[in-house]
Design a protein around this motif. Sequence first.
Motif, PDB file in Angstrom:
ATOM      1  N   ASP A 118      -5.977  -7.100  -7.826  1.00 32.22           N
ATOM      2  CA  ASP A 118      -5.584  -6.663  -6.479  1.00 32.22           C
ATOM      3  C   ASP A 118      -4.191  -6.074  -6.573  1.00 32.22           C
ATOM      4  O   ASP A 118      -3.457  -6.286  -7.547  1.00 32.22           O
ATOM      5  CB  ASP A 118      -5.598  -7.842  -5.501  1.00 32.22           C
ATOM      6  N   LEU A 119      -3.828  -5.301  -5.562  1.00 34.78           N
ATOM      7  CA  LEU A 119      -2.461  -4.826  -5.433  1.00 34.78           C
ATOM      8  C   LEU A 119      -2.125  -4.711  -3.954  1.00 34.78           C
ATOM      9  O   LEU A 119      -3.000  -4.565  -3.110  1.00 34.78           O
ATOM     10  CB  LEU A 119      -2.260  -3.497  -6.149  1.00 34.78           C
ATOM     11  N   GLU A 120      -0.845  -4.851  -3.669  1.00 37.26           N
ATOM     12  CA  GLU A 120      -0.350  -4.721  -2.301  1.00 37.26           C
ATOM     13  C   GLU A 120       0.585  -3.525  -2.234  1.00 37.26           C
ATOM     14  O   GLU A 120       1.477  -3.375  -3.071  1.00 37.26           O
ATOM     15  CB  GLU A 120       0.395  -5.975  -1.862  1.00 37.26           C
ATOM     16  N   VAL A 121       0.384  -2.699  -1.239  1.00 35.44           N
ATOM     17  CA  VAL A 121       1.231  -1.539  -0.994  1.00 35.44           C
ATOM     18  C   VAL A 121       1.873  -1.717   0.377  1.00 35.44           C
ATOM     19  O   VAL A 121       1.179  -1.783   1.385  1.00 35.44           O
ATOM     20  CB  VAL A 121       0.411  -0.231  -1.003  1.00 35.44           C
ATOM     21  N   GLU A 122       3.193  -1.848   0.381  1.00 32.93           N
ATOM     22  CA  GLU A 122       3.909  -2.075   1.643  1.00 32.93           C
ATOM     23  C   GLU A 122       3.272  -3.204   2.436  1.00 32.93           C
ATOM     24  O   GLU A 122       3.109  -3.129   3.650  1.00 32.93           O
ATOM     25  CB  GLU A 122       3.962  -0.782   2.462  1.00 32.93           C
ATOM     26  N   GLY A 123       2.890  -4.275   1.738  1.00 34.25           N
ATOM     27  CA  GLY A 123       2.325  -5.452   2.390  1.00 34.25           C
ATOM     28  C   GLY A 123       0.841  -5.374   2.668  1.00 34.25           C
ATOM     29  O   GLY A 123       0.242  -6.352   3.145  1.00 34.25           O
ATOM     30  N   LEU A 124       0.195  -4.228   2.378  1.00 31.60           N
ATOM     31  CA  LEU A 124      -1.239  -4.085   2.608  1.00 31.60           C
ATOM     32  C   LEU A 124      -1.998  -4.379   1.325  1.00 31.60           C
ATOM     33  O   LEU A 124      -1.743  -3.774   0.292  1.00 31.60           O
ATOM     34  CB  LEU A 124      -1.573  -2.663   3.071  1.00 31.60           C
ATOM     35  N   PHE A 157      -5.014  -4.128  -1.117  1.00 36.95           N
ATOM     36  CA  PHE A 157      -6.118  -3.236  -1.459  1.00 36.95           C
ATOM     37  C   PHE A 157      -7.448  -3.943  -1.242  1.00 36.95           C
ATOM     38  O   PHE A 157      -8.360  -3.421  -0.603  1.00 36.95           O
ATOM     39  CB  PHE A 157      -5.939  -2.820  -2.919  1.00 36.95           C
ATOM     40  N   VAL A 158      -7.580  -5.158  -1.760  1.00 35.87           N
ATOM     41  CA  VAL A 158      -8.825  -5.909  -1.652  1.00 35.87           C
ATOM     42  C   VAL A 158      -9.150  -6.236  -0.199  1.00 35.87           C
ATOM     43  O   VAL A 158     -10.289  -6.080   0.247  1.00 35.87           O
ATOM     44  CB  VAL A 158      -8.755  -7.201  -2.491  1.00 35.87           C
ATOM     45  N   THR A 159      -8.149  -6.682   0.562  1.00 37.44           N
ATOM     46  CA  THR A 159      -8.399  -7.053   1.954  1.00 37.44           C
ATOM     47  C   THR A 159      -8.859  -5.867   2.780  1.00 37.44           C
ATOM     48  O   THR A 159      -9.777  -5.973   3.611  1.00 37.44           O
ATOM     49  CB  THR A 159      -7.131  -7.666   2.582  1.00 37.44           C
ATOM     50  N   ASN A 160      -8.249  -4.694   2.568  1.00 39.12           N
ATOM     51  CA  ASN A 160      -8.667  -3.499   3.308  1.00 39.12           C
ATOM     52  C   ASN A 160     -10.131  -3.167   3.050  1.00 39.12           C
ATOM     53  O   ASN A 160     -10.901  -2.887   3.978  1.00 39.12           O
ATOM     54  CB  ASN A 160      -7.801  -2.303   2.905  1.00 39.12           C
ATOM     55  N   PHE A 161     -10.511  -3.176   1.774  1.00 41.02           N
ATOM     56  CA  PHE A 161     -11.894  -2.846   1.445  1.00 41.02           C
ATOM     57  C   PHE A 161     -12.851  -3.944   1.870  1.00 41.02           C
ATOM     58  O   PHE A 161     -13.991  -3.663   2.260  1.00 41.02           O
ATOM     59  CB  PHE A 161     -12.033  -2.547  -0.051  1.00 41.02           C
ATOM     60  N   ARG A 162     -12.420  -5.192   1.814  1.00 37.70           N
ATOM     61  CA  ARG A 162     -13.289  -6.290   2.279  1.00 37.70           C
ATOM     62  C   ARG A 162     -13.626  -6.107   3.761  1.00 37.70           C
ATOM     63  O   ARG A 162     -14.779  -6.262   4.176  1.00 37.70           O
ATOM     64  CB  ARG A 162     -12.612  -7.636   2.067  1.00 37.70           C
ATOM     65  N   THR A 163     -12.626  -5.769   4.563  1.00 41.79           N
ATOM     66  CA  THR A 163     -12.852  -5.588   5.993  1.00 41.79           C
ATOM     67  C   THR A 163     -13.771  -4.397   6.265  1.00 41.79           C
ATOM     68  O   THR A 163     -14.746  -4.490   7.009  1.00 41.79           O
ATOM     69  CB  THR A 163     -11.516  -5.393   6.718  1.00 41.79           C
TER      70      THR A 163
END
Length: 215
Positions: free
Chosen positions: A165-171, A173-179
């Motif tokens: 996983d990686l976070e960009v400015e607190g976002l 990557f995995v969480t965005n795609f999971r949603t």
Amino acid sequence: MRSLNTLVAALLLGLCLPALAATMPERDPVDLVETTADRVLGELREDPERTRENPEFLYDLVDEIILPLIDFEGMSRLILARHWRTATPEQRERFTKAFRDMLVRTYTRQMAEHMDKDIRVLPHRSFQDERMASVVTEVVMGQGESNIPVTYRLRPVDGRWKVFDLEVEGLSFVTNFRTAFGTEVEKSGLDALIRRLEEGDEALVEEAVETGGAS
């Protein structure tokens, strides 16, 4: 918040963990990210014309160096969450491959646009134990733009550190795609999601970016 869709292309530069000497006893995650970011940027800048005009060069670079060092199965499992647990082995394999291929298609061709960026590793803010590592970096944008904070999450897989996983400015990557993918599965089913990925429907990536609230 800057566009995650644009940023992930730049982050491919930092995901290029080396395929050689990558075992945990020999290299720590901070060193891996730092030395390999320099290595890959050097490859891209060695012949700018080739980087801009030869897509096969970029695909070969990604295939040889990046893909073996990303934990796509672990990433896929986290993204599908409960849907992974109910998926068949065939569905899991198809999703993992289709998701990987989608990311490569979407972002590899944008790497040339980011070869002027630098990756600055911040060891004092990074962390590791036997089970996980977080390597804190920032993408140096230049031209008066503020730097972009990026955190890589790694875990040991078969004796090697791999990015999951990686976070960009607190976002995340995995969480965005999971949603985004969870909504698609609930609406149309897992097989429909896999088919869209296999068909190269890049709207899925755009939907994930919008889900993350990027602008």
